[in-house]
Design an enzyme around this catalytic site. Structure first.
Site, PDB file in Angstrom:
ATOM      1  CE  LYS A  35      -0.574  -0.365   5.069  1.00  0.00           C
ATOM      2  NZ  LYS A  35      -0.755   0.764   5.771  1.00  0.00           N
ATOM      3  CE1 TYR A 256      16.233  31.581   5.307  1.00  0.00           C
ATOM      4  CE2 TYR A 256      15.996  29.395   4.824  1.00  0.00           C
ATOM      5  CZ  TYR A 256      15.753  30.426   4.594  1.00  0.00           C
ATOM      6  OH  TYR A 256      15.783  30.945   3.150  1.00  0.00           O
TER       7      TYR A 256
HETATM    8  C1  LIG Z   1      -4.515  -4.481   7.910  1.00  0.00           C
HETATM    9  C2  LIG Z   1      -2.768  -4.369   7.893  1.00  0.00           C
HETATM   10  N1  LIG Z   1      -2.061  -5.584   7.752  1.00  0.00           N
HETATM   11  C3  LIG Z   1      -0.704  -5.300   7.742  1.00  0.00           C
HETATM   12  C4  LIG Z   1      -0.128  -3.888   7.831  1.00  0.00           C
HETATM   13  C5  LIG Z   1       1.200  -3.800   7.723  1.00  0.00           C
HETATM   14  O1  LIG Z   1       1.877  -3.528   8.871  1.00  0.00           O
HETATM   15  P1  LIG Z   1       3.470  -2.981   9.152  1.00  0.00           P
HETATM   16  O2  LIG Z   1       3.841  -1.992   7.944  1.00  0.00           O
HETATM   17  O3  LIG Z   1       3.383  -2.648  10.372  1.00  0.00           O
HETATM   18  O4  LIG Z   1       4.201  -4.457   8.877  1.00  0.00           O
HETATM   19  C6  LIG Z   1      -0.679  -2.908   7.799  1.00  0.00           C
HETATM   20  C7  LIG Z   1      -0.362  -1.576   7.861  1.00  0.00           C
HETATM   21  O5  LIG Z   1      -0.822  -0.625   8.500  1.00  0.00           O
HETATM   22  C8  LIG Z   1      -2.347  -3.123   7.950  1.00  0.00           C
HETATM   23  O6  LIG Z   1      -3.190  -1.923   7.832  1.00  0.00           O
END
Ligand SMILES: Cc1ncc(COP(=O)(O)O)c(C=O)c1O
Length: 365
Positions: A35, A256
């Protein structure tokens, strides 16, 4: 001549980290969570390093389409499921598996016309109170799904709120176990922190683990443990070059707001990286950086396009020297993204997702 700044994606490190997660959660299948454009790496850029996963988990239908366009024929899971009923048409067309976390998503499935029944992951809210059915509502949801001709296999999932903290996962595991004990179907519980810390326990690792951040070389429970502890490698490097050098006398200030004042003669380098590149403005004086692979510190405020580093103890470095803001230097030295994130009061997730579009990216095999 473009500005001397570059992000690098390390394909070998993605592969390595994936194999570390397989070791941590033996026998479980692994979703590579991609994602947010593969946590800022770019789905297309990360794909080669991650195609050894058993599936890809993501949120956006567009990202799912991109993964299919790369030639991936295996499982893809929508972690938040669908947002409106016509999303289900694309699920049918692309063969996507999807999370079902609320009644509205079951209503949508019930009116969806398809010849291809869908594989769904029924999500339980085991205590995080973000998405999912409460334990007492889970069984009814499962029965509703099970009665739908649109639904094929039902798997069960939950998500931990505290896998990276001392509070841990025991209460959520217990709630999930009690509510799902006599329901059939595959299980998925673990994010990165849970897979690394508890993945040896078959009851916790389930059939599928869903690591994201660890795949991308950031430690989910930093600073308790760093990436070296977990055997992970940086997958994203942000590096720039020194474009100017200044000699300071005691009393001279930097940047700055003059937030840094030299108390002795110093030599500093001005680096072609600023907050408009995704380097956090909140990083204070003292944030670590590598110059020609040697550790030093930033000085003063980060500006839009530049920041300053201390060269006082690095006489051989100067104009044109490589500065690694995080990741892996050319000489192999590593500066974990977690250290920089901590200096900025945030987490590695945020930094790796925020590298700006103006930064050129190269993919290293
Ligand atoms: C439903 C779900 N599974 C897995 C993950 C992966 O989590 P991580 O990046 O902490 O391994 C996420 C990330 O937020 C998630 O929302």
């Amino acid at each position: 001549m473009p500005r001397p700044i570059q992000a690098t994606i390390h394909t070998d490190a993605l592969r390595h980290n994936l194999s570390r997660l397989r070791e941590a959660a033996p026998d479980a299948r692994v979703w590579a969570v991609v994602k947010a454009n593969a946590y800022g790496h770019g789905v297309e850029r990360a794909y080669e390093g991650l195609r050894g996963a058993d599936g890809f988990a993501l949120l956006d239908l567009q990202e799912a389409q991109r993964v299919r366009d790369l030639g991936w024929r295996g499982p893809i899971l929508l972690l938040e499921g669908v947002f409106e009923v016509r999303d289900l048409e694309l699920c049918s067309r692309l063969g996507l598996w999807h999370t079902v976390h609320c009644e509205e998503q079951i209503d949508m499935l019930a009116v969806h016309k398809t010849h291809v029944p869908h594989r769904v992951f029924l999500k339980m809210n085991s205590g995080m109170n973000r998405l999912g059915f409460k334990p007492q509502a889970l069984r009814t949801a499962w029965a509703r799904l099970n009665a739908l001709p649109q639904v094929d296999e039902i798997s069960l999932m939950t998500h931990f709120s505290d896998a990276d903290t001392d509070k841990g996962i025991a209460a959520q595991v217990q709630a999930f176990d009690e509510a799902t004990r006599d329901l059939p179907g595959e299980r998925s519980l673990c994010n990165s922190a849970a897979a690394l810390r508890f993945g040896q326990d078959p009851a916790v690792r389930g059939d599928w683990v869903r690591p994201g951040i660890a795949v991308y070389g950031s430690s989910p429970d930093f600073p308790a443990h760093d990436i070296a502890h977990w055997g992970l490698r940086p997958t994203q490097t942000l590096a720039a070059r020194i474009i100017g050098v200044q000699q300071l006398q005691a009393g001279d200030c930097v940047g700055y707001g003059s937030t840094f004042t030299a108390d002795a003669p110093m030599r500093i380098g001005i680096v072609a990286c600023g907050y408009a590149d995704g380097y956090p403005r909140l990083c204070p004086t003292g944030t670590p950086a590598l110059v020609d692979g040697t550790r030093t510190r930033t000085l003063g405020r980060v500006s839009m396009d530049m920041l300053a580093v201390d060269l006082t103890d690095l006489p051989a470095s100067g104009f044109g020297s490589e500065v690694t803001l995080w990741g892996r230097a050319s000489n192999g030295a590593v500066l974990p993204i977690d250290e920089v994130a901590r200096a900025a009061g945030t987490v590695g997730y945020e930094l790796m997702c925020a590298v700006a579009p103006r930064v050129p990216v190269v993919v290293e095999p």
